[in-house]
Structures are given as C-alpha cells and as structure tokens.
Motif scaffolding. Structure first.
Motif, mmCIF file in Angstrom:
data_model
loop_
_atom_site.group_PDB
_atom_site.id
_atom_site.type_symbol
_atom_site.label_atom_id
_atom_site.label_comp_id
_atom_site.label_asym_id
_atom_site.label_seq_id
_atom_site.Cartn_x
_atom_site.Cartn_y
_atom_site.Cartn_z
ATOM 1 N N TYR A 64 1.112 -1.345 0.076
ATOM 2 C CA TYR A 64 -0.018 0.095 -0.015
ATOM 3 C C TYR A 64 0.932 1.313 -0.157
ATOM 4 C CZ TYR A 64 -4.114 -2.949 1.046
ATOM 5 O OH TYR A 64 -5.091 -4.160 1.060
ATOM 6 N N MET A 65 0.152 2.346 -0.316
ATOM 7 C CA MET A 65 0.884 3.788 -0.254
ATOM 8 C C MET A 65 1.465 4.001 0.839
ATOM 9 S SD MET A 65 -0.588 7.312 -1.270
ATOM 10 C CE MET A 65 -0.949 8.334 -0.334
ATOM 11 N N ARG A 66 0.797 3.664 2.006
ATOM 12 C CA ARG A 66 1.197 4.111 3.401
ATOM 13 C C ARG A 66 2.351 3.160 3.608
ATOM 14 N NH1 ARG A 66 -1.554 5.736 5.994
ATOM 15 N NH2 ARG A 66 -1.465 5.444 8.041
ATOM 16 N N SER A 67 2.594 2.043 2.977
ATOM 17 C CA SER A 67 3.786 1.214 3.521
ATOM 18 C C SER A 67 4.883 1.560 2.724
ATOM 19 C CB SER A 67 3.450 -0.142 3.154
ATOM 20 O OG SER A 67 2.309 -0.699 3.598
ATOM 21 N N HIS A 68 4.739 1.962 1.450
ATOM 22 C CA HIS A 68 5.950 2.316 0.456
ATOM 23 C C HIS A 68 6.338 3.852 0.793
ATOM 24 C CE1 HIS A 68 3.783 4.072 -2.744
ATOM 25 N NE2 HIS A 68 3.009 3.131 -3.130
ATOM 26 N N GLY A 69 5.515 4.647 1.064
ATOM 27 C CA GLY A 69 5.656 6.069 1.308
ATOM 28 C C GLY A 69 5.743 6.912 0.347
ATOM 29 N N ASN A 497 5.038 -2.190 8.268
ATOM 30 C CA ASN A 497 6.583 -1.940 8.195
ATOM 31 C C ASN A 497 7.394 -3.323 8.943
ATOM 32 O OD1 ASN A 497 7.301 0.329 6.935
ATOM 33 N ND2 ASN A 497 6.266 1.311 8.511
ATOM 34 N N ARG A 498 6.758 -4.362 9.270
ATOM 35 C CA ARG A 498 7.139 -5.413 9.981
ATOM 36 C C ARG A 498 7.968 -6.240 8.897
ATOM 37 N NH1 ARG A 498 5.283 -10.316 11.080
ATOM 38 N NH2 ARG A 498 3.278 -9.580 10.797
ATOM 39 N N ILE A 499 8.736 -5.645 8.031
ATOM 40 C CA ILE A 499 9.212 -6.597 6.898
ATOM 41 C C ILE A 499 10.469 -7.368 7.161
ATOM 42 C CG2 ILE A 499 8.188 -5.086 5.302
ATOM 43 C CD1 ILE A 499 10.883 -3.635 4.707
ATOM 44 N N THR A 500 10.773 -7.357 8.291
ATOM 45 C CA THR A 500 12.100 -8.095 8.579
ATOM 46 C C THR A 500 11.993 -9.544 9.411
ATOM 47 O OG1 THR A 500 12.567 -6.852 10.674
ATOM 48 C CG2 THR A 500 13.756 -5.870 8.722
ATOM 49 N N MET A 501 10.570 -9.685 9.649
ATOM 50 C CA MET A 501 10.146 -10.710 10.584
ATOM 51 C C MET A 501 8.963 -11.412 10.007
ATOM 52 S SD MET A 501 10.845 -12.739 13.064
ATOM 53 C CE MET A 501 12.393 -11.710 13.798
ATOM 54 N N PRO A 502 9.194 -12.587 9.418
ATOM 55 C CA PRO A 502 7.968 -13.413 8.772
ATOM 56 C C PRO A 502 7.086 -13.926 9.674
ATOM 57 C CG PRO A 502 10.227 -14.369 8.244
ATOM 58 C CD PRO A 502 10.743 -13.495 9.248
#
Lengths: 535, 535
Positions: A64-69, A497-502
């Motif tokens: 989403y836009m709010r995720s990629h900024g 933003n929790r993109i480092t932890m599956p």
C-alpha cells in the motif's frame, strides 16, 4: 519443464470502460478483448492510489501507499523498500522494464548507505528493482533527462533539439508553425511523427527485441511493458487521430446536483483548471477522440505483440496481465485527470491470462472479486513457483480466483489512498501538508471516502452505480459510515513495516524456544524450570 | 562557543515510581533527585511500546513502532530506517553507545543492498546508528554472543566458561553450588561478583573512559549510557542485596475485582507464568528488595558520574536525559514483566537537564505535559542546533517545555503499541500472528486501549488513578471510547513512511513550479498558458 515467463502490460491513465470488452459502445479493441477471452476479466480492480507515481510504486512493491511512502509523483521510493524485482531475483527470474515506471530513486538514502548509483546494484535500486531494458517515462519536455527514444527518432531522420517534443508531441500548424501537443485544443490534429515511429509501436518493438534476446539468454523473465499512453499529451499520429469523432463520444457522467453543496474536497478538485476545462463540451469533443485513438493504437500493437508470441510459441508458457495505473475523468463528475475515487479514476481494467491448465475453467470468464493493484506482484511470484512473503507483500495472489478454487475466503474491502498535498486543492482548502489525505474503502456496494479534517463521502453503487449522489452527510447513512470507518481503522492499524520478521518465525516461537536460547523468565525455582523443560 | 554534548542515561525496566523524586516512600535516590532539581521532571512520559526492543527502536529512531516495524525483541530494524545517529552525523556529532540497545541488524536487507556487515558503515547500521564504544545487551547466557564484560571479569580473576553467568548472575549456594540468578527464589542472595566489578559500575566507568577520550578527540558527542539494570535477572551484589526488606515494599496495586470477568487479553496476560508468580507475595517479597537494590546502585553510580562531569566542568555544556525503556509490573494488577499499558509498565521516569540559560526558569520543576519517548531524539538534535525533520522524526523536541515558552500548542494524546504475537497470551487467546495487537491512546485523563478483535479497555485516571476499574465494556463510556478511537484512527492514518520528501518541498510546489519543469497539464490553448505564466 518449459521456462515460464510473465508479460505484464500496463497502460497509463486508461479508464476501465474504454475497451470494448468492458462495454465501450464505439471503441473496438479486439486484441485486448482476445486476452479477456483467454483469461479472466476483473470488473472490480482498484489501484492503491489514483496517481501515476504512488500507484506504480504499489504495483512494483505489492504494498500500500502508506507502506511504501512514495505518496506522489517524484516522491522517491525509500531505500530498502523491497520490490517485485527483489522477490523475483530470489527465484532466478529477470524483472525487466520496457517503458514507464515514474520511479524516483532515493539518492539521499543511497548516499547514507554508501551505494554507488552507477553500480549495477545502484541502477537496479534506482529503477525500482527493474533491469531497465528501456526506461522512458513518456513525458520528455526540454527540462527532463533525455531518453533513448530521442536518439531513435533522430536516427529515423526526425532531428530536433527535443525530438520527442517536436515530433511525437507536436502537430503541424499553418506557416510551418509547430502546435504543441501539451495544449488540449490541438488534440484533434495528427502528431508529426509517423505512426510506426510513435511511442506505442516503438515500445512494442523494444519489448519484442527483449523477448528475442531473452530466448537466447534462457533465464525466465517478467517483462513489464509499460506504455505511456493514453496518458496526456493527448495527441496521436494518423490515422488514429481521425478514427473517432463526436458521434463516438460517450456522454459525460455528471449531474447538476453534484455541483450543489458538494463535499469541500470534491469542490476544490472541481475548481482546478483541468476540471474546469474538461467540464466544457468543447474540450471533451476535442480530446476524447484522441484518447480513443491512442487506445486503439495500443490495441493494434497488442495484436502485433500477440502474433509475435504465438509465432515463438510462447503463449503457452507466458502469463499475461493487462492493466492500467489509474483512469481519467475526461469531464465525468465535472473533473479532469484522476486523483479522486470515482470508478473512472480509481478502478482499472485488469485481464489476467494464466496459461496453466489449472486456469482452464476460468478462461473467458468475468470476476467481480474485489481486487487490488498490489495483487499482481504476488500473483507473478506464485506463477514462478515462489511463495509471496505475506509480511512484506500486502496483496494477495490471484491464483485462487484464476484457478476457480473452491472455498476461497477473499477480501471484503479494497483500499485506496490519495495525498493531495501537491495539488491546487490543498491551497484552495488551506489544509496542512501532512493532513491533505483521502482514503477509500469499498466493499463492493458502498464506497466510503475518509477525508482527513472533513466529513466523509459515501456512495451506494448498488442504487447509484454512476456515483452521482454523495450521501456522506446523510444521517441515514451513519451506520454504513461507521462500519466502513471501522474497516479503515482495522486496515490502517495493520503492520506496514514489519518486513524483517516473517509470520512463520513468530508463530514458531514458544516458551521452549525461549528456554533453548538461555532466557529464563519468571521461574521461581529449579523444580518449576525442570517441569517446563519436560517435553 | 563551548562544545555541547548530550549524556543520555537509560535504565532498563525501571518503573517511574521507584525513585524518591517520583514519590517512592523508602527508596532514596538522591543523585537522580539532584538531576530533577537541576532540570524538568516529566510525570506523563510514555514509551512507544512497553517492551525493550520495540521501545528502544522508537527511542533510537524518533519514530513510532508502526513506523520502524521492529515490533518486538529480536525483530531486526529494517535497512534504511533513519536513526538518531544518521541525524547527528549530519551535525558533526558522534552518537556513542555504552551498554544496551537490543538492536538486531537486518542482515537480509544488508545483503540485498550489498552492504558488508564488517565495514564501518555496516557496523554503524548493525548498531542502530551508534558508534559502539561498548555494546552489551546485558543478558548473556551461554547461547548469546560473548561480550567484552566477560573478558573484563576474567582479567579481574573471575574466570569461567561464562563469567557473566557464573559471577554476575549467580550466588553462592551451600556446598559450593552455584545458585542461578535467573531463578526468582535466589533474588535475596548477593551476586558472586564484587560490587565494583558488577555491570552498573563497569558501564559507568566505561562511560567515563569514553568521555575522557572524547575530550582529546574534540568532536561533540551524544553518549547513550544504557544500563542493563534493574532489568532481570533480579540479583545484585552486596551490600545492595541486603539494603531493603519486607518493610520497604510498597503494597501491590491490585484488586480482586480485576480478576472478575477481565478483558480477555488482560486475562491471558494474567495467566502467564511470570504473572502467576508475581501475584504471589513470596515472590514479591523476594524480588522487590533486589530490584530496589539494583536501582540504588544505579543512583550511586550516577553520583560517581556526576562528580566526574563536575570535575571536568562538563555540566554546563552537557544536556542530561535520564529515563527508562519501560516499567515492571512486579505483581501490580496481578501481572509480572511489562507488555501492557498500566502506568507501571508504559509510563517511565523522564528527567531532562538542559544547561542552557533558556532553561533556567524551569529548573526543579515538574511537567505534566504528555510526552513520548520519541521526543528525545528531536530534543537532542535541537540541542545541537539541528532542525529535526518532521517527515522522518515523529516525536517533538521538548525545548518549548524546557524553556517555558508561552503559547506552546502541545500534543493532546500519547500513543503506545504492543505486538503480543511472541507472547504466550497469543496462544492462550488463539489470535492470528498479524492480529495480536494492542494500541493505547491516553489524553491525560482517559486511557483507551484498542485490542484488535476484542472490545476496548478504558481507564479513567482522574477517578481511578490506580487503574483498577476497566470501564471499556460500560455503555456509559461509549462516547469516550468513540472519541479516543477517532484519535487513534487519525494517528494511524498519518504518514509513517513518507521519509524521502520533506514537508517544505511539498509546500513550495505550485502550478508555476510544474510549468517551470515543462509539464503543461489541462491548458486549452496558448492564451490560457500565457496568462498562467504571467507573474
């Protein structure tokens, strides 16, 4: 096993309803219709933001836009934001660009992380995870960086300081004067460039060149063929400039009632120059035939491209997706351009041809499922036998729909966002830069638009499919508004933003894993600890 | 001009009310009290997440948990997330660490961006923007990477396979047996390590060593002295182990009513082992005197450090902040550890000493302003004459409060978040990994807790300052819940990722700048364009 490929065709600013398979009464698009006949045609596909840059960054990241900024055109995609290219690279798949991305690299972030923009990694980051076989954002005024298409035109004999501007985006006027394609009044004239050298056939040929070379290379590919058209400048070479006339123009979807006491944000957009111009019949009559000609040209080129794929026997191994980054108001609702959430702006055509046998049951069918632009990236990953990471990719692979799987629990809402801080509407309204935001929630019937600092807008597409009646101020709709606002809250509170932890690593964590790592928390004595350590 | 420095002291798991200046009736902390006498003591400072890792990443980035995405201990901070160190580096200020950060580097992201973890940039990224003068997260079981403190202990003659575990975190038992400090029943025994070689004085000396060396270096610094204590293991060397006894223990804040029909999430936390143990008086009586001893030791060491700064004449140029990363339930509300949002967990002590003359009017005063942990990073940047970037740093510099500026429009709500997916509560409740989330909104009176998938919790701190009565299910509180839910929605919809585009650049963008860049959008003819180009 045959190598699988993906051909991902995107148009720019193509409305969902300007194709014959989507019901346009006068514009015949047999080649795109043929894709629909071979695949699934989605009738409720929405972009994550109805503006090129933000929408594309959502397509290219699956987020989403709010995720990629990258909220608007020219807003750099933050360094480290994972792209489709990153995911495909892990699967050994080349992610290749021919055409437009509107990507703006985060040079400040690259500096901070010591990444050389000239290195191959730097280029990949700057190109949003694409291998740029041909990058051209399609708007090349004098102030823009020059593109290979300029050189191409020069080689063909169309020399000029700015060949794009002077040949592709200009018409011949009286007394040898150039008429600028930037101006709407010239939309009925043919572009100076001969058709075969205009942008759409040029990009199609570049795509075919790539596909030819890739055959020798052997690695699987995802080719993003990203046409600049039918985005403005609205000017098209002959014979396409004269294929349509006033008789082929669909009447505008608008009512006088919309102008009486409109929502303040809607009113501010209606007051913008482009909206005032597109509200004039003269403008619509001049522009829309050109817009239709640009689409017709694309359709013809897709015919060329499909024949090429057929000759190379690639159709049985290539997933084909056809879509757009947003629509175009063209005077509907007294608006020009895109930016708001009426269907002609936020909804896009989406056709997906999956050549796998699993998709045979759905060929030629129509899906009304609520689909988001961010669903394409995970669909491509899945096609290449990858597992889309749900903690990074926020879209959902479309395969369950394409394969007519039973018992699919599909999403109940689609979301779209818009940051109008860069628009004249912000000045009209006097809203703060960080509060000029709109959010759309659509459940298939009700379209709720949350406008920060204002009352919401609400449309009932069941009783009002043309979206002419905003009932956001009607107390009778309070319950619907409340329900959709709750859905918006639930969505906005989700991790972005929790993109480092599956998820799987989290799910596997227990008190036992804690003890194994040596951490003993809250145990009174050895006996209690020993008991917990019992299997 | 004298070089300015910042000394940023953080304790770990220190409750706001276990200091004499915050009203503890038995624990005397004269050195910390002396800081309060020289600065401002904040009574409503909240962390952004009541757990070490997530709270610290908010402190170190100046951004909410939902922005940095490191939701829990061990969740890597995503590559490219700007840190305080990045901001200070631009001001020529060294950002230096002595002690704990709990930073977990995003090695996958580093690989993706080709960053060598061994390079100086790689180390800075891995250390969350700090220059690691001494990094020690304070929990060093056999499975953890070894730390310099181990070697220090060995040099002092405390040899062992794991000196931390066997000397600092153990007591002597009968027959030469080691008693593990991990177990609560041993909290009353003295640690085997002599006091001067225990962690708190060691870290204090390391800080003083750094300050001494920095004097020669000459560059300004921000030193994060990050004590591991009074975080568990609850074991403290003599004489601190025996300074307090049952007579000094404040009674637990809890009521039987809390256990009757509690909110399901609260109930699940009460059911956890650590909560059940801390609900036993035996545990509180064994642990709390050790907890107090650990704090008393910190206070004594702060005295040592302040005398050192005074001797070096650094007090007049050094901003000092004293705080904690979250509190400790210690059996209050039938809970152990932290994790939920009662004041003893989510509220922290915060004292800021600004040596500037502008802060003279506020020395020794108390501020009830709603303060967030993310306010410190922008405060430090401001102290070094920098301008905190509001599109990146979500906190607010405290200087308007420290300098008693008039007409300050301060925030009306504080926010905190918690991801309990890694906790036993998730298994107890059966909530999905990506929906195990809590959000706190506090307006100075009402504390609203949004629990995804459940009803909210609500406390009125005016009539119920001990937070014993959850009125989240009371229909009489629906209006308050609605108002605070709206505040939560407004907050969650704010940009959290637009970090590449500053507000000022957006505000400066007009139709004129668009035309200057060569883009002509929505103009009918040359006359209209010429008119728009008129100054």
């Amino acid at each position: 096993m045959t190598t699988r490929n993906v051909l991902w065709i995107m148009c720019d600013q193509l409305r969902f309803d300007y194709l014959s398979c989507y019901g346009h009464p006068h514009l015949r698009t047999p080649n795109i219709d043929a894709l629909a006949a071979r695949g699934v045609r989605f009738t409720r596909a929405y972009v994550q933001s109805p503006v090129c840059g933000a929408s594309r960054m959502s397509y290219y990241t699956g987020r989403y836009m709010r995720s990629h900024g990258a909220n608007w055109n020219g807003f750099p995609l933050r360094i480290g934001e994972p792209t489709l290219g990153d995911h495909l690279a892990k699967l050994g798949v080349r992610n290749v660009l021919v055409g437009k991305t509107q990507m703006q690299p985060d040079t400040e972030g690259m500096r901070r992380l010591g990444i050389d923009p000239g290195s191959s990694l730097g280029v990949q980051i700057a190109e949003c995870g694409f291998e740029p076989y041909e990058r051209d954002d399609g708007l090349n005024p004098d102030q823009a960086p020059r593109v290979p298409y300029d050189d191409y035109l020069r080689v063909q004999g169309f020399d000029a300081a700015n060949p794009w501007q002077q040949w592709a985006n200009a018409a011949d006027g009286p007394d040898g004067k150039l008429l600028s394609g930037w101006l709407l009044e010239h939309a009925d004239k043919p572009a100076r460039v001969p058709e075969q050298h205009s942008e759409t056939p040029y990009m199609t040929r570049r795509a075919m060149q790539f596909i030819g070379e890739a055959e020798l290379d052997g690695r699987p590919w995802c080719l993003h063929l990203s046409y600049i058209k039918p985005h403005w400048p609205y000017i098209v070479p002959q014979p396409y400039h004269a294929m349509y006339d006033a008789a082929h123009i669909v009447p505008p979807v608008r009512s006088q009632q919309e102008r009486r006491d409109p929502h303040p944000v809607y009113a501010a957009f209606m007051a913008a120059r482009v909206s005032r111009n597109f509200s004039r019949d003269q403008v619509r009559q001049r522009v829309i035939p050109a817009y239709m000609g640009l689409i017709k040209q694309i359709d013809d080129q897709i015919g060329v491209l499909m024949r090429f794929l057929a000759e190379r026997e690639l159709l049985n191994s290539t997933m084909i997706a056809f879509t757009s980054d947003h629509g175009d108001y063209l005077g509907d609702h007294w608006l020009g351009e895109k930016d708001l959430f009426h269907d002609c702006s936020a909804k896009v055509p989406l056709i997906v041809v999956d050549p796998s046998p699993e998709a045979d049951p759905t060929r030629g069918t129509v899906s009304e499922a609520l689909v988001e632009a961010i669903d394409l990236a995970p669909s491509f990953i899945r096609y290449f036998h990858g597992e889309p990471k749900s903690h990074v990719l926020e879209g959902r692979a479309l395969q369950p729909l394409l394969h007519a799987e039973t018992g699919v629990d599909w999403r109940r809402y689609v979301f779209s966002e818009y940051d109008y801080a860069m628009m004249s509407a912000r000045r009209t309204l006097g809203t703060p830069v960080d509060a000029s935001r709109l959010f759309m929630v659509f459940d298939g019937r009700w379209k709720y638009i949350h406008a920060v600092g204002f009352r919401p807008m609400l449309y009932d597409l069941q009783t009002d499919p043309e979206e002419l009646h905003d009932c956001g101020a009607d107390p009778a709709c309070d319950a619907e508004c409340g329900r959709l606002k709750d859905a918006l809250l639930a969505w906005s509170l989700r991790d972005h933003n929790r993109i480092t932890m599956p998820d799987a690593r989290i799910a596997a964590y227990t008190e036992a894993s804690q003890l194994e790592s040596g951490f003993v928390i809250g145990f009174w004595d050895q006996a209690e600890l020993d008991a917990a350590r019992q299997p």
